[in-house]
Scaffold this motif. Structure first.
Motif, mmCIF file in Angstrom:
data_model
loop_
_atom_site.group_PDB
_atom_site.id
_atom_site.type_symbol
_atom_site.label_atom_id
_atom_site.label_comp_id
_atom_site.label_asym_id
_atom_site.label_seq_id
_atom_site.Cartn_x
_atom_site.Cartn_y
_atom_site.Cartn_z
ATOM 1 N N LEU A 1 5.598 14.760 14.714
ATOM 2 C CA LEU A 1 4.969 13.475 14.395
ATOM 3 C C LEU A 1 4.073 13.582 13.163
ATOM 4 N N LEU A 2 3.287 14.649 13.104
ATOM 5 C CA LEU A 2 2.396 14.835 11.952
ATOM 6 C C LEU A 2 3.196 15.008 10.663
ATOM 7 N N SER A 3 4.274 15.783 10.720
ATOM 8 C CA SER A 3 5.107 15.989 9.527
ATOM 9 C C SER A 3 5.700 14.666 9.056
ATOM 10 N N ALA A 4 6.192 13.861 9.996
ATOM 11 C CA ALA A 4 6.797 12.579 9.637
ATOM 12 C C ALA A 4 5.765 11.628 9.044
ATOM 13 N N LEU B 1 3.008 12.466 7.442
ATOM 14 C CA LEU B 1 2.490 12.958 6.165
ATOM 15 C C LEU B 1 3.508 12.883 5.028
ATOM 16 N N MET B 2 4.784 12.839 5.357
ATOM 17 C CA MET B 2 5.806 12.831 4.306
ATOM 18 C C MET B 2 5.659 11.670 3.324
ATOM 19 N N PRO B 3 5.396 10.421 3.767
ATOM 20 C CA PRO B 3 5.205 9.342 2.780
ATOM 21 C C PRO B 3 3.936 9.509 1.948
ATOM 22 N N CYS B 4 2.953 10.218 2.496
ATOM 23 C CA CYS B 4 1.682 10.402 1.785
ATOM 24 C C CYS B 4 1.758 11.493 0.724
ATOM 25 N N PHE B 5 2.683 12.433 0.894
ATOM 26 C CA PHE B 5 2.817 13.544 -0.041
ATOM 27 C C PHE B 5 4.288 13.664 -0.457
ATOM 28 N N PRO B 6 4.743 12.803 -1.371
ATOM 29 C CA PRO B 6 6.154 12.823 -1.775
ATOM 30 C C PRO B 6 6.594 14.156 -2.364
ATOM 31 N N ALA B 7 5.653 14.896 -2.979
ATOM 32 C CA ALA B 7 6.034 16.178 -3.590
ATOM 33 C C ALA B 7 6.443 17.202 -2.541
ATOM 34 N N GLY B 8 5.978 17.016 -1.315
ATOM 35 C CA GLY B 8 6.296 17.972 -0.264
ATOM 36 C C GLY B 8 7.458 17.567 0.615
ATOM 37 N N SER B 9 8.134 16.479 0.241
ATOM 38 C CA SER B 9 9.249 15.998 1.046
ATOM 39 C C SER B 9 10.419 15.645 0.134
ATOM 40 N N ALA B 10 11.491 15.151 0.723
ATOM 41 C CA ALA B 10 12.694 14.830 -0.042
ATOM 42 C C ALA B 10 13.287 13.539 0.482
ATOM 43 N N ALA B 11 14.218 12.981 -0.284
ATOM 44 C CA ALA B 11 14.910 11.763 0.135
ATOM 45 C C ALA B 11 15.761 12.047 1.366
ATOM 46 N N PRO B 12 15.985 11.023 2.196
ATOM 47 C CA PRO B 12 16.786 11.238 3.419
ATOM 48 C C PRO B 12 18.150 11.847 3.153
ATOM 49 N N ALA B 13 18.762 11.530 2.020
ATOM 50 C CA ALA B 13 20.092 12.064 1.724
ATOM 51 C C ALA B 13 20.074 13.583 1.588
ATOM 52 N N ALA B 14 18.923 14.131 1.191
ATOM 53 C CA ALA B 14 18.830 15.583 0.994
ATOM 54 C C ALA B 14 19.012 16.333 2.310
ATOM 55 N N PHE B 15 18.626 15.712 3.418
ATOM 56 C CA PHE B 15 18.767 16.368 4.717
ATOM 57 C C PHE B 15 20.242 16.536 5.091
ATOM 58 N N LEU B 16 21.080 15.620 4.618
ATOM 59 C CA LEU B 16 22.512 15.709 4.915
ATOM 60 C C LEU B 16 23.229 16.668 3.979
ATOM 61 N N GLN B 17 22.647 16.895 2.806
ATOM 62 C CA GLN B 17 23.284 17.758 1.822
ATOM 63 C C GLN B 17 22.992 19.241 2.048
ATOM 64 N N LEU C 1 7.261 19.577 3.681
ATOM 65 C CA LEU C 1 7.073 18.782 4.899
ATOM 66 C C LEU C 1 8.409 18.479 5.566
ATOM 67 N N GLY C 2 9.453 18.324 4.768
ATOM 68 C CA GLY C 2 10.782 18.118 5.343
ATOM 69 C C GLY C 2 11.237 19.322 6.140
ATOM 70 N N THR C 3 10.906 20.515 5.654
ATOM 71 C CA THR C 3 11.234 21.737 6.385
ATOM 72 C C THR C 3 10.466 21.807 7.693
ATOM 73 N N SER C 4 9.181 21.471 7.646
ATOM 74 C CA SER C 4 8.381 21.460 8.874
ATOM 75 C C SER C 4 8.944 20.464 9.876
ATOM 76 N N LEU C 5 9.338 19.289 9.380
ATOM 77 C CA LEU C 5 9.877 18.267 10.281
ATOM 78 C C LEU C 5 11.167 18.733 10.944
ATOM 79 N N THR C 6 12.115 19.247 10.170
ATOM 80 C CA THR C 6 13.395 19.660 10.740
ATOM 81 C C THR C 6 13.233 20.850 11.684
ATOM 82 N N THR C 7 12.343 21.775 11.329
ATOM 83 C CA THR C 7 12.122 22.944 12.182
ATOM 84 C C THR C 7 11.586 22.535 13.545
ATOM 85 N N HIS C 8 10.593 21.655 13.536
ATOM 86 C CA HIS C 8 9.967 21.277 14.812
ATOM 87 C C HIS C 8 10.824 20.291 15.607
#
Length: 299
Positions: free
Chosen positions: A197-200, A202-218, A30-37
């Motif tokens: 909006l949908l990706s954002a 859904l991210m809290p609802c499916f933690p396995a499909g997302s990552a911590a905010p720090a991961a986006f900077l790394q 979901l993090g990938t979907s969010l950043t892509t869109h």
């Protein structure tokens, strides 16, 4: 020129998927979907405001056309699941088959306002050559299915991969309809806004499909260019539907995808083979032959 741009869009889609596949290891599905869109949406917004100097329009249009963002999210998630389960070769082959089948049906019936091109039995050999080329490219020297899967899991993923191909064509057509109401740029922007909006959400609802905010900077910055490739490819797709048939547009995209994946195999994985190049050539021959048949006055 338009045919080359559609071909290029297919290659850009492959590049986007490759970048997103690597990015997923850092920020999740979901993090990938969010950043892509989000990346694609910001680029479109800048294009509308700074280059086109137009007002951003997110409506009005029929509510059903806002579903394009949902389908975009589903395509990212579903494709990643299939590739991880049954492998990229079988996923690509079935996805391509789904795109071809639905594009022919939509062209034949003129569904959703696409340019109507009735199917003629003379096109069957062309379609056979195209499918043969796809099989050669995707199954030449590649393993297909992970050995630890149950028969039911394999069957479900096979059906999902084919369905995603159909969904890909349908999503592109919905985007095309949205551009009729809002224009190419704003109509495409709606897709990215809804998917973001949908990706954002859904991210809290499916933690396995997302990552911590720090991961986006790394994550390496260059991996975020997948969103750039995606928005360019989508705009070309939408514009092409105003000039050529859905089947021709889909076929050119597939040729670009196959050629792009073959090139990436050679550059990144050193696995380019004469067999793969022959498969790409078969698809191209089938596409050109079909183009001549569909445009022939004798038909």
């Amino acid at each position: 020129m338009l045919y080359f741009l559609v071909f290029l869009a297919g290659a850009l889609q492959v590049a986007m998927q490759s970048f997103n596949g690597l990015l997923q290891g850092h920020v999740g599905l979901l993090g990938t979907s969010l950043t892509t869109h989000v990346t694609g949406g910001l680029l479109l917004l800048l294009y509308i405001l700074l280059i086109r100097r137009e007002q951003v329009r997110l409506g009005p249009m029929p509510w059903g056309l806002y579903s394009a963002g949902l389908w975009g999210l589903a395509l990212v998630a579903g494709s990643s699941l299939c590739v991880g389960t049954i492998g990229p070769a079988i996923t690509t082959c079935l996805n391509v088959s789904g795109q071809l089948v639905l594009s022919i049906l939509m062209d034949h019936h003129g569904w959703m306002g696409v340019q109507q091109v009735s199917f003629h039995p003379k096109r069957l050999p062309c379609l056979g050559i195209i499918l043969a080329g796809i099989l050669v490219v995707n199954f030449g020297g590649q393993t297909a299915v992970a050995p630890d899967l149950s028969g039911r899991e394999i069957a479900l993923c096979l059906l999902l991969a084919f369905a995603l191909g159909c969904l890909n064509v349908y999503s592109k057509t919905v985007n095309f309809q949205a551009t009729k109401h809002l224009g190419t740029a704003s109509g495409t922007l709606v897709n990215y806004v809804v998917a973001s909006l949908l990706s954002a959400l859904l991210m809290p609802c499916f933690p396995a499909g997302s990552a911590a905010p720090a991961a986006f900077l790394q994550a390496p910055v260059w991996l975020y260019f997948g969103g750039v490739f995606g928005v360019v490819a989508l705009v070309i797709n939408v514009v092409s539907l105003k000039k050529i048939s859905l089947f021709q547009s889909t076929t050119l995209l597939l040729v670009g995808q196959l050629a792009g994946s073959t090139l990436l195999d050679g550059v990144l994985f050193h696995s380019m083979s004469p067999l793969k190049l022959f498969g790409v050539l078969l698809v191209g021959v089938g596409m050109v032959w079909d183009k001549k048949l569909t445009l022939s006055p004798s038909r």
